[in-house]
Design an enzyme around this catalytic site. Structure first.
Site, PDB file in Angstrom:
ATOM      1  N   HIS A 189      -1.169   5.713   6.841  1.00 10.45           N
ATOM      2  CA  HIS A 189      -0.551   5.756   5.509  1.00 10.45           C
ATOM      3  C   HIS A 189      -0.294   7.213   5.140  1.00 10.45           C
ATOM      4  O   HIS A 189      -0.974   8.114   5.629  1.00 10.45           O
ATOM      5  CB  HIS A 189      -1.464   5.122   4.452  1.00 10.45           C
ATOM      6  CG  HIS A 189      -1.526   3.636   4.520  1.00 10.45           C
ATOM      7  ND1 HIS A 189      -2.337   2.966   5.411  1.00 10.45           N
ATOM      8  CD2 HIS A 189      -0.867   2.676   3.815  1.00 10.45           C
ATOM      9  CE1 HIS A 189      -2.178   1.665   5.246  1.00 10.45           C
ATOM     10  NE2 HIS A 189      -1.286   1.462   4.290  1.00 10.45           N
ATOM     11  N   SER A 225       0.797  -1.218   0.000  1.00 11.49           N
ATOM     12  CA  SER A 225       0.000   0.000   0.000  1.00 11.49           C
ATOM     13  C   SER A 225       0.831   1.271   0.000  1.00 11.49           C
ATOM     14  O   SER A 225       0.380   2.317  -0.483  1.00 11.49           O
ATOM     15  CB  SER A 225      -0.927   0.007   1.226  1.00 11.49           C
ATOM     16  OG  SER A 225      -0.187  -0.182   2.425  1.00 11.49           O
TER      17      SER A 225
END
Length: 261
Positions: free
Chosen positions: A242, A39
């Site tokens: 993230h 990711s």
């Protein structure tokens, strides 16, 4: 002068002129770029995403770098949630002997990234300590072999490519962050775990002859709890912990560019 001599001289002149590089005119290099990984390469946190289940974003560092360098070709199989087995079993299919550049972030999910973050964010200090300890032990004892196999699979499929391995940022600043935030202690041990993970990745990348890119200096001062964070907190379930679009551009892209131009 005979016709044979004139013909030979003409051929020689053509060869010489063909080898001349005109000053000030850049010679375009062929760059066939493939971006592999999890990711942190697919761009989770940057949005918007493609229609796949991989949450690929054109605001991730890989497509940004490709666009800035006018590459000959660009393939982007990086996928949110990927582990080393996914790279070996699927993503390396995008590689070939024509590939000249490969980038990758991988290893965090093997070490249980999501479970560790959940344990520390919602569990007790002891829960967090246990989760971090288990992840560090895995990263030290099991992950090296998985990384070696991954880099070897990439080399096998793309023997002519430069392999660039990017590490992970520290996710947190450790100062005061409000009453509902994780404690400074939890944030500190999570950052220490990131350091262990990055140390393992750097060592195995070096052993594979790859270029290792340390993302931590580029994210310094912009973790969760910073005045200007480039990392999502838990406000978005999928995107939690993230990078945001700024993190990919000013963190990861800047790190990659500093290493390879």
């Amino acid at each position: 002068m005979s016709r044979r001599v004139r013909t030979a001289l003409a051929a020689l002149l053509a060869a010489v002129l063909g080898a001349v590089v005109v000053p000030g005119v850049a010679q375009a290099a062929t760059v066939n770029y493939v971006a592999l990984g999890d990711s942190y390469s697919s761009g989770v946190g940057a949005g918007p995403y493609d229609l796949s289940t991989c949450l690929r974003s054109q605001k991730s560092y890989a497509p940004l770098w490709a666009a800035a360098h006018s590459v000959t070709s660009f393939r982007f199989p990086a996928c949110g949630g990927a582990v080393t087995a996914d790279v070996i079993g699927g993503q390396v299919g995008a590689l070939s002997t024509a590939t000249t550049l490969v980038t990758i972030t991988i290893g965090g999910n093997d070490a249980g990234f999501a479970d560790v973050m959940t344990s520390c964010r919602f569990g007790s200090t002891t829960d967090c300590e246990n989760a971090v300890g288990g992840a560090k032990a895995f990263a030290t004892n099991v992950l090296p072999g998985r990384l070696d196999a991954t880099y070897a699979a990439i080399r096998d499929r793309a023997p002519n490519a430069r392999l660039v391995v990017l590490g992970y940022p520290r996710l947190f600043e450790t100062g005061w962050c409000g009453l509902l935030a994780m404690s400074s202690y939890k944030r500190t041990i999570l950052n220490q775990a990131a350091d262990v993970l990055d140390g393992v990745i750097a060592a195995r990348a070096g052993a594979a002859g790859a270029t290792y890119v340390d993302a931590r200096p580029f994210f310094a001062g912009h973790g969760v709890c910073a005045a200007d964070p480039w990392i999502h907190d838990v406000s978005g379930l999928v995107e939690a912990y993230h990078p945001d679009a700024d993190g990919y551009r000013y963190g990861y892209l800047a790190a990659l560019t500093s290493a390879i131009g």
